[in-house]
Write a protein that holds these residues in place. Structure first.
Motif, short mmCIF file in Angstrom:
data_model
loop_
_atom_site.label_atom_id
_atom_site.label_comp_id
_atom_site.label_asym_id
_atom_site.label_seq_id
_atom_site.Cartn_x
_atom_site.Cartn_y
_atom_site.Cartn_z
N ASN A 1 0.68 -1.35 -0.07
CA ASN A 1 -0.23 -0.24 0.14
C ASN A 1 1.15 1.12 -0.21
O ASN A 1 0.96 1.76 1.25
N PRO A 2 1.50 1.88 -0.99
CA PRO A 2 2.43 2.40 -1.12
C PRO A 2 2.40 4.31 -1.05
O PRO A 2 0.59 4.03 -1.18
N VAL A 3 2.57 5.16 -0.45
CA VAL A 3 1.57 6.63 -0.48
C VAL A 3 1.55 7.20 -1.61
O VAL A 3 -0.10 7.15 -1.83
N ILE A 4 2.30 7.18 -2.97
CA ILE A 4 1.92 7.04 -4.18
C ILE A 4 2.82 6.55 -5.24
O ILE A 4 3.58 5.60 -4.94
N LYS A 5 3.03 6.63 -6.47
CA LYS A 5 3.39 5.37 -7.07
C LYS A 5 4.30 7.12 -7.96
O LYS A 5 3.37 7.46 -9.00
N VAL A 6 5.51 7.20 -8.08
CA VAL A 6 5.99 8.01 -9.04
C VAL A 6 5.92 7.32 -11.09
O VAL A 6 6.05 6.30 -10.74
N ALA A 7 5.98 8.77 -11.48
CA ALA A 7 5.80 8.34 -12.54
C ALA A 7 7.14 7.51 -13.42
O ALA A 7 7.34 6.88 -14.37
N ASP A 8 8.84 8.21 -13.02
CA ASP A 8 9.80 8.40 -13.35
C ASP A 8 10.67 9.40 -12.52
O ASP A 8 10.41 10.30 -11.47
N LEU A 9 11.87 9.17 -13.00
CA LEU A 9 13.22 10.15 -12.46
C LEU A 9 12.70 11.49 -13.57
O LEU A 9 11.79 11.72 -14.17
N ALA A 10 12.76 12.80 -13.32
CA ALA A 10 12.51 14.24 -13.59
C ALA A 10 13.67 14.28 -13.79
O ALA A 10 14.43 14.92 -15.03
N TRP A 11 14.63 14.88 -12.52
CA TRP A 11 15.69 15.33 -13.00
C TRP A 11 17.16 15.56 -12.04
O TRP A 11 16.33 14.49 -10.58
N LEU A 12 18.22 15.52 -11.94
CA LEU A 12 19.30 15.04 -10.42
C LEU A 12 19.42 17.21 -10.13
O LEU A 12 19.84 17.61 -11.60
N GLU A 13 19.66 16.74 -9.80
CA GLU A 13 20.34 18.57 -8.67
C GLU A 13 21.52 18.03 -8.56
O GLU A 13 22.31 17.29 -7.42
N PHE A 14 22.80 18.75 -8.94
CA PHE A 14 23.80 19.33 -8.96
C PHE A 14 24.55 19.80 -8.16
O PHE A 14 23.89 21.34 -8.59
N GLU A 15 25.18 20.60 -6.97
CA GLU A 15 26.19 21.76 -6.95
C GLU A 15 27.40 21.63 -7.66
O GLU A 15 28.14 21.03 -7.44
N LYS A 16 28.12 23.30 -7.70
CA LYS A 16 29.70 23.29 -8.79
C LYS A 16 30.11 24.30 -8.66
O LYS A 16 29.23 25.10 -8.86
N ARG B 1 8.95 12.20 -11.17
CA ARG B 1 7.90 13.65 -10.83
C ARG B 1 6.83 12.17 -10.83
O ARG B 1 6.76 11.35 -10.69
N ALA B 2 5.81 13.25 -10.29
CA ALA B 2 4.48 12.79 -9.52
C ALA B 2 3.76 12.26 -11.71
O ALA B 2 3.29 13.42 -11.53
N ALA B 3 2.71 11.42 -11.17
CA ALA B 3 2.02 10.95 -11.92
C ALA B 3 0.39 12.32 -12.04
O ALA B 3 0.26 12.46 -13.38
N GLU B 4 0.74 12.67 -11.34
CA GLU B 4 -0.61 13.73 -11.29
C GLU B 4 -0.37 14.44 -9.71
O GLU B 4 -0.34 14.88 -9.01
N ARG B 5 -1.66 15.71 -10.25
CA ARG B 5 -0.30 17.23 -9.03
C ARG B 5 -1.49 16.62 -7.65
O ARG B 5 -0.74 16.58 -6.34
#
Length: 396
Positions: A38-53, A106-110
């Motif tokens: 019983n997961p809270v939500i089901k994400v659809a995909d990775l959206a992006w990754l965050e880095f610092e440089k 990325r969430a599947a829906e709002r």
């Protein structure tokens, strides 16, 4: 172990060590099911990754050489994208050092953001809302959207977004027309793939190392609704549970990447590599020659993986982050159960050069030694038996 078997029809079946390493065997009774009931939500995909440089100019030069497009650039942020429509692949923010910040799913829906926020005691925020110092980093998000900020058991900031207008598609790098045996599709034409960067299509997956593997695994399954494609376990320690999981998103009957996230037990908590899809083997190989000519370091490749089956080629950027070009990966729908296999270095590829010490992270360094001592003394899943098992797997 390799061997030869002759069946009753006289057909010789040569069994190789690699066949035994494919994850065709399922779970034993009582082992991890690889998904949450019983997961809270089901994400659809990775959206992006965050880095610092610290140097965005240098980061942009490598990004273009590696095959990214630039979606947006400001004094403080560099947004990178692939050719496919959708979200960007990566954001690099200017900072005092080089570090991986965390993944954004990325969430599947709002409505999933509201559900996730209620379950975790978090807030839903506008990505463009600069109400405090932390939010200033989001003012240039291409397309905008809303986000929930979380923290996984390893300490990584994990964000889940529902984005606004997607980025439009860009021109693709066309696959070459191939001749196969008697299937001759190309006639009176020559193959001359241009020596140019591999054109990134999209972000494929992220690999993380963690000292709290079991807790991290369950968090991603319970909170984000991801499901396991393959488990790996240490030889002689299967009864203690897996030490690596290749995890995909659950989109029902829609077949998706074999893994969007992979996590493995180790002495550190950190980024291992991220992977980006390109058109085909020629794009991957010609892009590798382009990178080599410009003095970048290949970490490992070219080859074909076992779990996931991807063609792969790994590179280091100027800040020593590992990035992978890949093509032709497996796609699984939700009804495929997890496979189980022993963890080993020889089990990483069906063919290709031997895995390098650089790829394996096996080159000794003061920082790595400190991680080992800290892990063995800390409240986590690392102990001498696990450490010894990991060392054996790296040499098997």
């Amino acid at each position: 172990m390799s061997g030869t078997h002759v069946d009753t029809a006289g057909v010789t079946d040569v069994r190789t060590a690699h066949q035994d390493l494919h994850s065709h065997q399922g779970a034993l009774r009582g082992e991890h099911p690889g998904r949450s009931r019983n997961p809270v939500i089901k994400v659809a995909d990775l959206a992006w990754l965050e880095f610092e440089k610290p140097d965005l100019d240098r980061a942009e030069v490598f990004a273009r050489d590696f095959g990214f497009g630039v979606a947006a650039r400001t004094e403080h942020e560099l947004w990178l994208r692939g050719t496919l429509a959708g979200t960007p692949c990566m954001v690099i923010r200017k900072g005092p050092g080089s570090s991986f910040i965390g993944p954004v799913f990325r969430a599947a829906e709002r409505a999933d953001l509201d559900r996730l926020a209620r379950a975790t005691g978090s807030d839903v925020r506008d990505l463009r809302d600069a109400r405090d110092v932390r939010d200033v980093r989001d003012t240039g998000v291409p397309g905008g959207g809303e986000v929930v900020d979380l923290l996984d058991p390893s300490g990584f900031p994990v964000r889940v977004v529902h984005c606004g207008e997607p980025l439009p598609a860009l021109p693709e790098q066309r696959p070459l027309l191939l001749n196969f045996g008697t299937d001759h599709r190309r006639r009176n034409l020559m193959q001359r793939p241009p020596r140019e960067p591999s054109r990134i299509q999209r972000l494929g997956h992220l690999v993380l190392e963690t000292r709290v593997f079991a807790r991290a695994l369950d968090w991603y399954l319970d909170t984000l609704g991801m499901i396991v494609s393959d488990f790996l376990f240490l030889d002689g320690q299967r009864d203690r549970g897996p030490t690596m999981a290749f995890i995909r998103c659950d989109q029902g009957d829609l077949a998706v990447d074999h893994h969007t996230l992979a996590i493995h037990l180790g002495p550190g908590n950190g980024y291992v590599h991220s992977a980006y899809q390109v058109t085909d083997l020629d794009s991957l190989a010609a892009g590798g020659e382009y990178l080599n000519e410009r003095g970048y370091q290949r970490s490992w490749g070219i080859g074909r993986h076992i779990q996931g089956s991807q063609l792969f080629d790994y590179w280091r950027d100027p800040d020593r982050f590992m990035l992978e070009h890949f093509a032709d990966g497996d796609l699984f729908s939700h009804d495929l159960e997890p496979g189980w296999a022993p963890m080993s270095t020889s089990g990483l590829a069906q063919w290709g050069p031997p895995a390098t010490r650089d790829f394996l992270g096996a080159s000794p360094s003061p920082a790595r030694v400190r991680e080992v001592f800290q892990a063995l003394r800390g409240d986590n899943e690392m102990d001498p038996a696990r450490l010894l098992g990991l060392l054996r797997a790296a040499n098997s």
